[in-house]
Design a protein around this motif. Structure first.
Motif, mmCIF file in Angstrom:
data_model
loop_
_atom_site.group_PDB
_atom_site.id
_atom_site.type_symbol
_atom_site.label_atom_id
_atom_site.label_comp_id
_atom_site.label_asym_id
_atom_site.label_seq_id
_atom_site.Cartn_x
_atom_site.Cartn_y
_atom_site.Cartn_z
ATOM 1 N N LEU A 12 0.851 -3.715 1.634
ATOM 2 C CA LEU A 12 -0.345 -4.237 0.692
ATOM 3 C C LEU A 12 -0.438 -3.178 -0.523
ATOM 4 O O LEU A 12 -0.874 -2.924 -1.117
ATOM 5 C CB LEU A 12 -1.325 -5.185 0.459
ATOM 6 C CG LEU A 12 -1.894 -6.038 -0.101
ATOM 7 C CD1 LEU A 12 -1.320 -7.206 -0.446
ATOM 8 C CD2 LEU A 12 -3.445 -6.738 0.468
ATOM 9 N N GLU A 13 -0.710 -2.265 0.507
ATOM 10 C CA GLU A 13 -1.256 -0.591 -0.836
ATOM 11 C C GLU A 13 -0.602 -0.147 -1.375
ATOM 12 O O GLU A 13 -0.151 0.073 -2.847
ATOM 13 C CB GLU A 13 -1.329 0.364 0.422
ATOM 14 C CG GLU A 13 -2.742 0.111 1.073
ATOM 15 C CD GLU A 13 -2.287 -0.584 2.153
ATOM 16 O OE1 GLU A 13 -1.492 -1.477 2.306
ATOM 17 O OE2 GLU A 13 -3.021 -0.069 2.904
ATOM 18 N N LYS A 14 1.076 -1.106 -1.082
ATOM 19 C CA LYS A 14 2.223 -0.587 -1.969
ATOM 20 C C LYS A 14 3.438 -1.687 -2.240
ATOM 21 O O LYS A 14 4.321 -1.510 -2.092
ATOM 22 C CB LYS A 14 3.362 0.646 -1.425
ATOM 23 C CG LYS A 14 2.803 2.091 -1.254
ATOM 24 C CD LYS A 14 3.743 2.880 -1.185
ATOM 25 C CE LYS A 14 3.621 4.175 -1.556
ATOM 26 N NZ LYS A 14 4.519 5.484 -2.083
ATOM 27 N N THR A 15 2.370 -2.574 -2.897
ATOM 28 C CA THR A 15 3.131 -3.894 -3.829
ATOM 29 C C THR A 15 2.563 -3.949 -5.032
ATOM 30 O O THR A 15 1.808 -4.216 -5.664
ATOM 31 C CB THR A 15 2.735 -4.677 -2.098
ATOM 32 O OG1 THR A 15 2.715 -4.929 -1.184
ATOM 33 C CG2 THR A 15 2.943 -6.451 -3.063
ATOM 34 N N ALA A 16 3.605 -3.976 -5.806
ATOM 35 C CA ALA A 16 3.191 -4.439 -6.880
ATOM 36 C C ALA A 16 3.518 -5.576 -7.653
ATOM 37 O O ALA A 16 4.907 -5.999 -7.477
ATOM 38 C CB ALA A 16 4.081 -3.443 -8.581
ATOM 39 N N GLY A 72 3.238 1.455 -12.123
ATOM 40 C CA GLY A 72 2.465 2.091 -10.892
ATOM 41 C C GLY A 72 3.760 2.971 -9.957
ATOM 42 O O GLY A 72 2.985 4.143 -9.406
ATOM 43 N N PHE A 73 4.660 2.612 -10.285
ATOM 44 C CA PHE A 73 5.773 3.038 -9.483
ATOM 45 C C PHE A 73 6.700 4.081 -10.367
ATOM 46 O O PHE A 73 7.619 3.700 -11.138
ATOM 47 C CB PHE A 73 6.415 2.623 -8.270
ATOM 48 C CG PHE A 73 5.827 1.838 -7.160
ATOM 49 C CD1 PHE A 73 5.149 2.392 -6.460
ATOM 50 C CD2 PHE A 73 5.750 -0.005 -7.629
ATOM 51 C CE1 PHE A 73 3.761 2.074 -4.719
ATOM 52 C CE2 PHE A 73 5.033 -0.436 -5.870
ATOM 53 C CZ PHE A 73 3.667 0.273 -5.407
ATOM 54 N N GLU A 77 9.835 6.499 -6.615
ATOM 55 C CA GLU A 77 9.333 5.492 -6.133
ATOM 56 C C GLU A 77 10.410 4.247 -5.454
ATOM 57 O O GLU A 77 9.900 3.878 -4.219
ATOM 58 C CB GLU A 77 7.885 5.949 -6.237
ATOM 59 C CG GLU A 77 6.786 6.985 -5.370
ATOM 60 C CD GLU A 77 5.375 7.223 -6.014
ATOM 61 O OE1 GLU A 77 4.423 7.073 -5.793
ATOM 62 O OE2 GLU A 77 5.578 5.647 -7.351
#
Lengths: 160, 231
Positions: A12-16, A72-73, A77
Motif C-alpha cells: 500500500l505504501e507504494k501504490t499510486a 510520486g514515482f 522507480e
C-alpha cells in the motif's frame, strides 16, 4: 472513455492511483470486480478537498472534489513497479485492460480490492479532548486477474 | 465521553452548592478547619448552648471567664447573613460576637490588645481558639501579610479573614478566620482542570505521533508527490 490505472509493487505504501493521467490523493478504497459474465463494479472511495468522504463509480460518476498530486514515482522507480490500467466507459464491451501498457486478451475476470487502514475523523477542539475517532479498518490488498488459456484452462495471476 | 460529561455536570452542581452553603461552618462543627480534628473529643465545648462538655455550662453563666469572652447580644443572626463590612484589616464584621461563638464555642483564650491604626489606636479583644486560624489572625492584625498568603500553596489562602464584632465595652472582638471548603474545592477544581487539559494534550500528542509511525509514509496526505495515493 476514462482511463484508470494502478501502479505499485503490491504494498500500500507504494501504490499510486491515476485517473486520466493525474495521480490521485486521499484515496481510501478501490474496488474493481469485472468478469466476462457482465459484472462491472468499479468503486472508489476517497477523501475530497473539502475533507468529506466520497464514494463514486469510477467510470460513470464525476470524481467530485478529488485531490490530485504530482507524480510520486520517478521513471527509475516506475520501472520496478507494475502498472495496471483499465480504459472503459462503464460498459464491459467497451473495456480494455492493460498491464504495463500491454493490452491483455483472454481475461475472464479482474478482482482488485485495496483498502487503506483506519482514518482519524473529527479534529480541532474535539480531537484535543479525545473526541477524534479512529475508524478501525484493516488494510486490504488483493489484486488478481484470471486468464483463459488457449486450452481452456483458467490461470490466476497477481496483478502486482 | 458520556461519563466525563456526567462527572463534569455533577462537579458543576457541587460547585454551585458550595458557592451557596457556608461550608466552613459545617467544617468547624465536624472538627475540621482552623480548630483541627484533635478537638473532636471536646465537641460539647463547641456548643455551649447545649450545655454539654466539662466547662460549657458553668462558663456560660460567668462572662468573666477566659478574660471576658464576648457574649454580648442574643441575636440569632448567622454571621454569614449579617451585613458584612470591612474592618481595618479586611475581615468581616459580625453583628455580635455570639454569631461566632454560637457556632464555634467559647474561645480558649481572650486577650486585650491595642493595635495602632490610622485613627490612633484600636482596642481589640483577641479571641484564640488554638487553631491555625489564630496565627493568620495575628498576621492580619499586624497588617503585614506576605504575598504568598494569597497563593494556593499557603494554608492562609484557604482561610477566611478574621471576623470582628463590636463589644458593648467599646472594644472590637476579633475571631480567627475559618477554613473555606469552597475555596479548597474551587482551587482543586481549577488545578485539576489544568492538569487534565495538559494530560489530554500530552496523551493526544503521543497518540498522534504513534499513529504517524504506524501508518507509515502513505498517510502523508499533504505531501505533494507522495509515493502512495492512499491515506
Amino acid at each position: 472513455m476514462a482511463e484508470f490505472s494502478i501502479e505499485g509493487n503490491g504494498r500500500l505504501e507504494k501504490t499510486a492511483i491515476y485517473y486520466n493521467g493525474d495521480q490521485l490523493d486521499g484515496v481510501r478504497e478501490i474496488f474493481l470486480n469485472l468478469d466476462e459474465n457482465g459484472a462491472f463494479d468499479a468503486i472508489i472511495m476517497y477523501i475530497g478537498t473539502d475533507e468529506k468522504s466520497y464514494t463514486k463509480n469510477i467510470f460513470v460518476d464525476y470524481l467530485e472534489n478529488v485531490r490530485t498530486e504530482p507524480p510520486g514515482f520517478s521513471e527509475e522507480e516506475a520501472r520496478s513497479l507494475s502498472l495496471f490500467t483499465i480504459v472503459s466507459d462503464g460498459e464491459l464491451a467497451q473495456t480494455t485492460i492493460l498491464r504495463n501498457n500491454e493490452e491483455q486478451n483472454g481475461v475472464v475476470s479482474v478482482y482488485v480490492h485495496i483498502k487503506a487502514p483506519s482514518v482519524p475523523q473529527g479534529g480541532g477542539l474535539r480531537a484535543f479532548f479525545g473526541g477524534q475517532k479512529e475508524i478501525p479498518e484493516h488494510t486490504e490488498f488483493k489484486a488478481e486477474i484470471v486468464y483463459r488459456e488457449d486450452n481452456g484452462d483458467l490461470t490466476t495471476e497477481g496483478l502486482f | 465521553m458520556k461519563t466525563r460529561r456526567t462527572i463534569a455536570l455533577v462537579a458543576l452542581i457541587v460547585a454551585l452548592f458550595t458557592m451557596v452553603l457556608p461550608l466552613d461552618t459545617i467544617a468547624q462543627r465536624r472538627g475540621g478547619g482552623s480548630f483541627g480534628g484533635s478537638r473532636g473529643g471536646s465537641r460539647g465545648y463547641s456548643s455551649p448552648c447545649s450545655g454539654g462538655g466539662s466547662f460549657g455550662g458553668s462558663r456560660r453563666s460567668s462572662p468573666g471567664g477566659y478574660g471576658g469572652a464576648p457574649r454580648s447580644g442574643s441575636s440569632s443572626t448567622r454571621y454569614g447573613n449579617a451585613p458584612a463590612m470591612r474592618n481595618s484589616f479586611g475581615g468581616s464584621r459580625m453583628s455580635s460576637s455570639s454569631d461566632y461563638t454560637s457556632r464555634y464555642g467559647a474561645p480558649r483564650a481572650s486577650t486585650r490588645q491595642t493595635v495602632p491604626s490610622s485613627n490612633g489606636s484600636t482596642n481589640y479583644t483577641v479571641n484564640r481558639y488554638g487553631g491555625m486560624g489564630d496565627g493568620f489572625m495575628m498576621g492580619y492584625m499586624m497588617g503585614t501579610m506576605p504575598w504568598y498568603w494569597s497563593t494556593p500553596f499557603h494554608p492562609a489562602y484557604y482561610y477566611s479573614r478574621p471576623y470582628t464584632a463590636m463589644n458593648p465595652d467599646g472594644t472590637t472582638a476579633i475571631y480567627p478566620g475559618t477554613f473555606q471548603w469552597g475555596t479548597l474545592f474551587f482551587t482543586l477544581l481549577l488545578i485539576g482542570g489544568v492538569i487534565f487539559i495538559v494530560y489530554v494534550w500530552l496523551r493526544n500528542r503521543r497518540r498522534r505521533s504513534l499513529g504517524y509511525v504506524s501508518s507509515g509514509g502513505f498517510s502523508d496526505t499533504n505531501d505533494s508527490g507522495a509515493k502512495s495515493s492512499f491515506m
